[in-house]
Design a protein around this motif. Structure first.
Motif, PDB file in Angstrom:
ATOM      1  N   THR A   1      96.843  82.024  18.294  1.00 13.53           N
ATOM      2  CA  THR A   1      97.279  82.996  19.307  1.00 13.53           C
ATOM      3  C   THR A   1      96.107  83.425  20.176  1.00 13.53           C
ATOM      4  OG1 THR A   1      98.407  85.084  19.732  1.00 13.53           O
ATOM      5  CG2 THR A   1      96.976  85.008  17.809  1.00 13.53           C
ATOM      6  N   LEU A   2      96.418  83.772  21.411  1.00 16.19           N
ATOM      7  CA  LEU A   2      95.430  84.347  22.321  1.00 16.19           C
ATOM      8  C   LEU A   2      95.698  85.840  22.524  1.00 16.19           C
ATOM      9  CD1 LEU A   2      95.254  81.487  24.984  1.00 16.19           C
ATOM     10  CD2 LEU A   2      93.742  81.900  23.038  1.00 16.19           C
ATOM     11  N   ASN A   3      96.668  86.380  21.786  1.00 12.54           N
ATOM     12  CA  ASN A   3      97.024  87.797  21.845  1.00 12.54           C
ATOM     13  C   ASN A   3      97.174  88.348  20.424  1.00 12.54           C
ATOM     14  OD1 ASN A   3      97.397  87.957  24.833  1.00 12.54           O
ATOM     15  ND2 ASN A   3      98.957  86.431  24.369  1.00 12.54           N
ATOM     16  N   PRO A   4      96.092  88.365  19.655  1.00 15.06           N
ATOM     17  CA  PRO A   4      96.181  88.769  18.247  1.00 15.06           C
ATOM     18  C   PRO A   4      96.389  90.270  18.062  1.00 15.06           C
ATOM     19  CG  PRO A   4      93.907  88.448  18.858  1.00 15.06           C
ATOM     20  CD  PRO A   4      94.729  87.999  20.028  1.00 15.06           C
ATOM     21  N   VAL A   5      97.055  90.618  16.974  1.00 14.04           N
ATOM     22  CA  VAL A   5      97.222  92.017  16.559  1.00 14.04           C
ATOM     23  C   VAL A   5      96.709  92.115  15.131  1.00 14.04           C
ATOM     24  CG1 VAL A   5      98.863  93.869  16.106  1.00 14.04           C
ATOM     25  CG2 VAL A   5      99.222  92.347  18.054  1.00 14.04           C
ATOM     26  N   TRP A   6      95.678  92.938  14.934  1.00 13.86           N
ATOM     27  CA  TRP A   6      95.083  93.095  13.609  1.00 13.86           C
ATOM     28  C   TRP A   6      95.535  94.390  12.930  1.00 13.86           C
ATOM     29  CZ3 TRP A   6      91.770  91.600  17.713  1.00 13.86           C
ATOM     30  CH2 TRP A   6      91.376  90.275  17.672  1.00 13.86           C
ATOM     31  N   ASN A   7      95.445  95.490  13.622  1.00 15.07           N
ATOM     32  CA  ASN A   7      95.754  96.815  13.052  1.00 15.07           C
ATOM     33  C   ASN A   7      95.019  97.032  11.729  1.00 15.07           C
ATOM     34  OD1 ASN A   7      97.413  97.777  15.128  1.00 15.07           O
ATOM     35  ND2 ASN A   7      99.160  96.670  14.308  1.00 15.07           N
ATOM     36  N   GLU A   8      93.704  96.841  11.758  1.00 12.98           N
ATOM     37  CA  GLU A   8      92.875  97.015  10.572  1.00 12.98           C
ATOM     38  C   GLU A   8      91.848  98.125  10.803  1.00 12.98           C
ATOM     39  OE1 GLU A   8      91.377  93.555   8.492  1.00 12.98           O
ATOM     40  OE2 GLU A   8      92.710  92.285   9.684  1.00 12.98           O
TER      41      GLU A   8
ATOM     42  N   LEU B   1      92.952  86.465  25.538  1.00 11.74           N
ATOM     43  CA  LEU B   1      91.705  85.793  25.175  1.00 11.74           C
ATOM     44  C   LEU B   1      91.681  84.406  25.806  1.00 11.74           C
ATOM     45  CD1 LEU B   1      91.489  86.637  21.361  1.00 11.74           C
ATOM     46  CD2 LEU B   1      90.249  87.723  23.239  1.00 11.74           C
ATOM     47  N   LYS B   2      90.488  83.940  26.183  1.00 12.50           N
ATOM     48  CA  LYS B   2      90.358  82.603  26.758  1.00 12.50           C
ATOM     49  C   LYS B   2      90.270  81.584  25.637  1.00 12.50           C
ATOM     50  CE  LYS B   2      88.197  84.241  30.873  1.00 12.50           C
ATOM     51  NZ  LYS B   2      88.118  83.708  32.166  1.00 12.50           N
ATOM     52  N   ASN B   3      91.012  80.510  25.774  1.00 12.18           N
ATOM     53  CA  ASN B   3      91.014  79.460  24.763  1.00 12.18           C
ATOM     54  C   ASN B   3      89.770  78.605  24.930  1.00 12.18           C
ATOM     55  OD1 ASN B   3      91.633  77.716  22.758  1.00 12.18           O
ATOM     56  ND2 ASN B   3      93.494  76.921  23.680  1.00 12.18           N
ATOM     57  N   ARG B   4      88.821  78.738  24.017  1.00 10.30           N
ATOM     58  CA  ARG B   4      87.577  77.971  24.073  1.00 10.30           C
ATOM     59  C   ARG B   4      87.636  76.719  23.202  1.00 10.30           C
ATOM     60  NH1 ARG B   4      83.249  81.135  26.415  1.00 10.30           N
ATOM     61  NH2 ARG B   4      84.085  83.169  26.886  1.00 10.30           N
ATOM     62  N   ALA B   5      88.692  76.566  22.472  1.00  8.46           N
ATOM     63  CA  ALA B   5      88.858  75.380  21.626  1.00  8.46           C
ATOM     64  C   ALA B   5      89.568  74.303  22.434  1.00  8.46           C
ATOM     65  CB  ALA B   5      89.655  75.736  20.387  1.00  8.46           C
ATOM     66  N   VAL B   6      88.948  73.162  22.568  1.00  8.64           N
ATOM     67  CA  VAL B   6      89.504  72.099  23.400  1.00  8.64           C
ATOM     68  C   VAL B   6      90.663  71.389  22.701  1.00  8.64           C
ATOM     69  CG1 VAL B   6      88.985  69.927  24.569  1.00  8.64           C
ATOM     70  CG2 VAL B   6      87.296  71.774  24.545  1.00  8.64           C
TER      71      VAL B   6
ATOM     72  N   MET C   1      93.344  78.536  19.116  1.00  7.75           N
ATOM     73  CA  MET C   1      92.437  79.613  18.707  1.00  7.75           C
ATOM     74  C   MET C   1      92.974  80.328  17.468  1.00  7.75           C
ATOM     75  SD  MET C   1      89.833  80.414  21.016  1.00  7.75           S
ATOM     76  CE  MET C   1      89.762  82.186  21.008  1.00  7.75           C
ATOM     77  N   ASP C   2      92.064  80.725  16.592  1.00  6.69           N
ATOM     78  CA  ASP C   2      92.367  81.530  15.413  1.00  6.69           C
ATOM     79  C   ASP C   2      91.423  82.736  15.430  1.00  6.69           C
ATOM     80  OD1 ASP C   2      94.207  79.605  14.585  1.00  6.69           O
ATOM     81  OD2 ASP C   2      92.766  78.579  13.319  1.00  6.69           O
TER      82      ASP C   2
END
Length: 70
Positions: free
Chosen positions: A50-57, A20-25, A29-30
């Protein structure tokens, strides 16, 4: 004669994301997932910093096809 519309279920899985691209300066990122169908919204848990989240929901909507397309 009216058509019979039986109850159905739609199941969607939020598994993960990568790169994911970090858009928070100034902040990390959350990321989370938000899915809406027929006016009902499901939101995943927030994965902190993280820019590589794992949800598994898994999310489930119950209704008829008419409900989903209204």
């Amino acid at each position: 004669m009216a058509a019979h519309l039986s109850q159905s279920y739609l199941v969607a899985e939020a598994l993960s994301a990568t790169g994911l691209k970090n858009r928070a300066v100034l902040f990390a990122m959350d990321p989370y997932v938000k899915l809406t169908l027929a006016g009902k919204t499901h939101k995943s848990k927030i994965i902190k910093k993280t820019l590589n989240p794992v949800w598994n929901e898994t999310f489930t909507w119950k209704g008829t096809l008419r409900d989903a397309t209204a």
